[in-house]
Motif scaffolding. Structure first.
Motif, PDB file in Angstrom:
ATOM      1  N   LEU A 240      44.788  36.896  38.744  1.00  0.00           N
ATOM      2  CA  LEU A 240      43.693  37.647  38.762  1.00  0.00           C
ATOM      3  C   LEU A 240      43.674  37.790  39.955  1.00  0.00           C
ATOM      4  O   LEU A 240      44.186  36.932  41.419  1.00  0.00           O
ATOM      5  CB  LEU A 240      42.405  36.379  38.264  1.00  0.00           C
ATOM      6  CG  LEU A 240      42.580  36.722  37.096  1.00  0.00           C
ATOM      7  CD1 LEU A 240      41.440  35.257  36.619  1.00  0.00           C
ATOM      8  CD2 LEU A 240      42.324  37.846  35.780  1.00  0.00           C
ATOM      9  N   GLY A 241      43.547  38.911  40.181  1.00  0.00           N
ATOM     10  CA  GLY A 241      42.544  38.972  42.318  1.00  0.00           C
ATOM     11  C   GLY A 241      43.384  40.369  42.465  1.00  0.00           C
ATOM     12  O   GLY A 241      44.075  40.627  41.847  1.00  0.00           O
ATOM     13  N   LEU A 280      38.687  43.900  35.905  1.00  0.00           N
ATOM     14  CA  LEU A 280      36.673  43.405  36.059  1.00  0.00           C
ATOM     15  C   LEU A 280      37.129  41.964  36.192  1.00  0.00           C
ATOM     16  O   LEU A 280      36.157  41.452  37.387  1.00  0.00           O
ATOM     17  CB  LEU A 280      36.571  43.145  34.774  1.00  0.00           C
ATOM     18  CG  LEU A 280      35.750  44.707  34.146  1.00  0.00           C
ATOM     19  CD1 LEU A 280      34.864  44.740  32.877  1.00  0.00           C
ATOM     20  CD2 LEU A 280      34.996  45.200  35.085  1.00  0.00           C
ATOM     21  N   TYR A 281      37.641  41.130  35.970  1.00  0.00           N
ATOM     22  CA  TYR A 281      37.903  39.621  36.237  1.00  0.00           C
ATOM     23  C   TYR A 281      37.939  39.189  37.899  1.00  0.00           C
ATOM     24  O   TYR A 281      38.299  38.541  38.776  1.00  0.00           O
ATOM     25  CB  TYR A 281      38.861  38.458  35.016  1.00  0.00           C
ATOM     26  CG  TYR A 281      38.311  38.699  34.037  1.00  0.00           C
ATOM     27  CD1 TYR A 281      37.090  37.828  33.771  1.00  0.00           C
ATOM     28  CD2 TYR A 281      39.014  38.981  32.777  1.00  0.00           C
ATOM     29  CE1 TYR A 281      36.819  37.455  32.818  1.00  0.00           C
ATOM     30  CE2 TYR A 281      38.102  38.484  31.216  1.00  0.00           C
ATOM     31  CZ  TYR A 281      37.208  36.992  31.640  1.00  0.00           C
ATOM     32  OH  TYR A 281      36.359  36.871  30.247  1.00  0.00           O
ATOM     33  N   SER A 282      38.873  40.002  38.002  1.00  0.00           N
ATOM     34  CA  SER A 282      39.807  40.287  39.491  1.00  0.00           C
ATOM     35  C   SER A 282      39.193  40.592  40.449  1.00  0.00           C
ATOM     36  O   SER A 282      38.582  40.303  41.550  1.00  0.00           O
ATOM     37  CB  SER A 282      40.855  41.075  39.508  1.00  0.00           C
ATOM     38  OG  SER A 282      41.744  40.775  38.469  1.00  0.00           O
ATOM     39  N   ALA A 283      37.819  42.030  39.636  1.00  0.00           N
ATOM     40  CA  ALA A 283      36.711  42.047  40.894  1.00  0.00           C
ATOM     41  C   ALA A 283      36.199  41.075  41.393  1.00  0.00           C
ATOM     42  O   ALA A 283      35.337  40.765  42.193  1.00  0.00           O
ATOM     43  CB  ALA A 283      36.072  43.255  40.402  1.00  0.00           C
ATOM     44  N   LEU A 287      34.559  38.389  44.183  1.00  0.00           N
ATOM     45  CA  LEU A 287      33.135  38.084  44.314  1.00  0.00           C
ATOM     46  C   LEU A 287      32.469  37.192  44.475  1.00  0.00           C
ATOM     47  O   LEU A 287      31.945  35.992  44.890  1.00  0.00           O
ATOM     48  CB  LEU A 287      31.945  39.066  43.871  1.00  0.00           C
ATOM     49  CG  LEU A 287      32.353  40.352  44.304  1.00  0.00           C
ATOM     50  CD1 LEU A 287      31.698  41.000  42.646  1.00  0.00           C
ATOM     51  CD2 LEU A 287      31.230  41.028  45.282  1.00  0.00           C
ATOM     52  N   GLN A 288      33.425  35.928  44.395  1.00  0.00           N
ATOM     53  CA  GLN A 288      33.158  34.407  43.269  1.00  0.00           C
ATOM     54  C   GLN A 288      32.785  33.771  45.066  1.00  0.00           C
ATOM     55  O   GLN A 288      33.801  33.654  45.962  1.00  0.00           O
ATOM     56  CB  GLN A 288      34.681  34.084  42.944  1.00  0.00           C
ATOM     57  CG  GLN A 288      34.160  32.809  42.167  1.00  0.00           C
ATOM     58  CD  GLN A 288      35.018  32.221  41.463  1.00  0.00           C
ATOM     59  OE1 GLN A 288      36.663  32.725  42.106  1.00  0.00           O
ATOM     60  NE2 GLN A 288      35.172  31.811  40.142  1.00  0.00           N
ATOM     61  N   SER A 306      35.296  29.757  36.890  1.00  0.00           N
ATOM     62  CA  SER A 306      34.267  28.752  38.151  1.00  0.00           C
ATOM     63  C   SER A 306      32.924  29.590  38.625  1.00  0.00           C
ATOM     64  O   SER A 306      33.249  30.564  39.329  1.00  0.00           O
ATOM     65  CB  SER A 306      34.794  27.805  38.925  1.00  0.00           C
ATOM     66  OG  SER A 306      35.810  28.493  39.497  1.00  0.00           O
ATOM     67  N   HIS A 307      32.761  28.812  38.715  1.00  0.00           N
ATOM     68  CA  HIS A 307      31.308  29.696  40.187  1.00  0.00           C
ATOM     69  C   HIS A 307      30.495  30.169  39.341  1.00  0.00           C
ATOM     70  O   HIS A 307      30.124  31.232  39.471  1.00  0.00           O
ATOM     71  CB  HIS A 307      31.395  29.599  41.133  1.00  0.00           C
ATOM     72  CG  HIS A 307      32.246  28.696  41.794  1.00  0.00           C
ATOM     73  ND1 HIS A 307      31.248  27.296  42.135  1.00  0.00           N
ATOM     74  CD2 HIS A 307      32.548  28.070  42.293  1.00  0.00           C
ATOM     75  CE1 HIS A 307      31.710  26.567  42.598  1.00  0.00           C
ATOM     76  NE2 HIS A 307      33.106  27.011  42.970  1.00  0.00           N
ATOM     77  N   MET A 308      30.709  30.705  37.643  1.00  0.00           N
ATOM     78  CA  MET A 308      29.975  32.270  37.149  1.00  0.00           C
ATOM     79  C   MET A 308      29.415  31.890  35.884  1.00  0.00           C
ATOM     80  O   MET A 308      30.546  30.746  35.343  1.00  0.00           O
ATOM     81  CB  MET A 308      30.375  33.024  37.508  1.00  0.00           C
ATOM     82  CG  MET A 308      31.765  33.065  36.248  1.00  0.00           C
ATOM     83  SD  MET A 308      32.845  34.879  36.758  1.00  0.00           S
ATOM     84  CE  MET A 308      33.452  34.053  38.701  1.00  0.00           C
TER      85      MET A 308
END
Length: 511
Positions: A240-241, A280-283, A287-288, A306-308
């Motif tokens: 991801l990323g 979408l996960y990479s986006a 923003l994380q 994490s953090h969502m």
């Protein structure tokens, strides 16, 4: 509804069944009723004739349960009530009283809860159908397949792997092992093994040593049995990323700039299996932050970040995209990700959210980026709302990458040059010869090709006024828009993929 026959003869017969004659009640060498079914409904067969089966129960049985038994055994069912403790004891005794009564699947894995985290490498005691099932799963994971298809045929069960987006026949299982294999996988997935007339969905979590792998499971009844598809969710294969998913530099910088905005909608489009969720996960990973409240509504939640806050759609309790999104808005989010915009209600709520200070990310099923605004209009969304909220549309496909171990160059044919939309090509192209590293396919791995449509002021108004797709494309190209096909041609000329692969994913006539 329970049939009770108050016959002294029958009652005497029932009470005399100290061994319940259960080991005689077999169908093709297996118990005529599966253990989870008997346990759930607290019933047990104790006698059968040519046309009837006698079942001991603790309480009146639902009509649907009786119909299931009639359908499975093709016999009339006669039920007799007995005390609950006797039924429970009989079930445990009869279903666990020795080899030969149960098949290997149920004999070793009766407790469905115990399969969580089952290690595929722990096969020292595995035999028969368990070893077959484990070897198929291990082989699929080893070949980095994304899906496993178990497809019943008239005389066999075919097993196909989807590798790099393409299905390959990898194994054929004997027909007499079909039901056992599907049952084994149902046990691992915590599905109802007694239900074979309705589709079912489930999940399972297995291990390979220290490595955990999730599977999403779907079954449907077909002509020759039950068809099962396993989606492999292997976190080891997911990178991801935005910097890790192969975005071209111009698309990458534009997308990162879009994600700095505090409101509006970013749509990702493409067919099933084109990598939209990964994008979408990479986006979201971009923003994380602990200072940003990110909330998602997905069907299902494939990867936990994490953090969502991630919410899974659950249609059984009427938790849909629209209802989940409505409640998310009360949780003070900064960024919202909606797994998919499927209907007008979800689209309207997403647009309202984007207009009230939220950045909304979602997917939409269209063939290309230019079709997205028109698709929203078709859903019943007013064009002025789309113009006010839509920031950009990213369309994508996944193409197979030429195997680096057997990569070779060649002179392209005139037909291939035409397929690329070129007048001439003065350089050699590349292809994979096929080797052991790529299992003879000539490809190893995949990467994305993308087209990014940025909705600037002039383009917004013109796209809504122009319904001709060719003229829409011409308008967008004047603003610097690069199509999927053009991005694909770049990858071919760079020696990353082949002409054949670009034609496969973008179509022969598209420009």
């Amino acid at each position: 509804m329970t049939t009770k026959i108050p016959s002294p003869v029958i009652e005497e017969l029932l009470s005399a069944k100290t061994d319940w004659r259960f080991t005689d009640l077999l169908l093709n060498g297996q118990p005529i009723l599966p253990y989870p079914f008997a346990k759930k409904h607290r019933l047990i067969p104790f006698e059968e004739t040519q046309h009837e089966v006698f079942i001991a129960v603790t309480a009146p049985v639902d009509y649907e349960v009786l119909e299931d038994i009639r359908f499975k055994l093709k016999k009339e069912v006669l039920c007799f009530q007995k005390p609950q403790d006797q039924i429970d004891q009989a079930i445990e005794t009869c279903y666990h009283k020795g080899a030969g009564v149960l098949n290997e699947v149920k004999d070793q894995k009766e407790d469905v809860d115990a399969v969580e985290g089952y290690d595929l490498l722990d096969q020292q005691n595995a035999t028969g159908i368990i070893r077959i099932a484990d070897s198929i799963l291990l082989e699929a994971i080893g070949q980095k397949a994304s899906d496993i298809h178990f497809e019943p045929q008239e005389n066999s069960l075919e097993v196909r792997f989807r590798i790099d987006g393409v299905l390959h026949l990898c194994k054929t299982v004997q027909k007499n092992q079909q039901d056992e294999l599907i049952t084994r996988l149902k046990v691992l997935s915590k599905l109802d093994i007694a239900e074979n007339r309705l589709p079912q969905d489930g999940r399972m979590k297995l291990s390979i040593g220290e490595r955990q792998i999730d599977f999403r499971v779907s079954t449907v009844p077909v002509v020759f049995g039950e068809r099962m598809v396993l989606r492999i969710l292997d976190k080891k294969n997911i990178h991801l990323g935005l910097d890790a998913i192969g975005l071209p530099q111009d698309v990458l910088s534009s997308l990162k700039n879009i994600l700095t905005k505090t409101q509006g909608i970013l749509l990702v489009t493409g067919p099933t299996g084109s990598g939209k969720t990964t994008t979408l996960y990479s986006a979201l990973k971009e923003l994380q932050s602990t200072s940003v409240n990110i909330m998602t509504i997905e069907d299902p939640v494939e990867y936990k970040l994490s953090h969502m806050a991630q919410i899974g759609v659950n249609h059984k309790i009427n938790l849909s995209f629209s209802t989940g999104l409505r409640h998310i808005l009360r949780q003070d989010p900064d960024v919202i990700m909606v797994g998919e915009i499927r209907d007008k209600e979800t689209a309207e709520i997403a647009i309202q959210a984007s207009l009230t200070g939220h950045l909304v990310l979602s997917t939409l099923h269209t063939n290309d980026a230019l079709s997205a605004p028109a698709r929203l209009v078709d859903m019943g969304i007013e064009p002025f709302l789309i113009s006010s909220s839509l920031i950009a549309v990213l369309a994508q496909r996944l193409v197979r990458v030429i195997c680096p171990h057997c990569k070779e160059n060649y002179e392209p044919s005139i037909e291939e040059i035409k397929d690329l939309g070129l007048v001439f090509c003065d350089q050699k192209l590349f292809r994979g010869r096929g080797c052991s590293e790529c299992f003879g396919f000539g490809y190893k791995g995949r990467l994305g090709i993308y087209e990014l449509l940025i909705m600037n002021g002039q383009l917004k108004s013109l796209l809504h006024q122009e319904h001709d797709p060719v003229k829409r494309l011409q308008l967008a190209q004047k603003e610097g828009f690069i199509t999927l096909r053009e991005q694909g041609v770049r990858r071919v000329l760079e020696g990353v993929t082949t002409v054949e692969e670009i034609i496969r994913v973008t179509g022969k006539g598209d420009l």
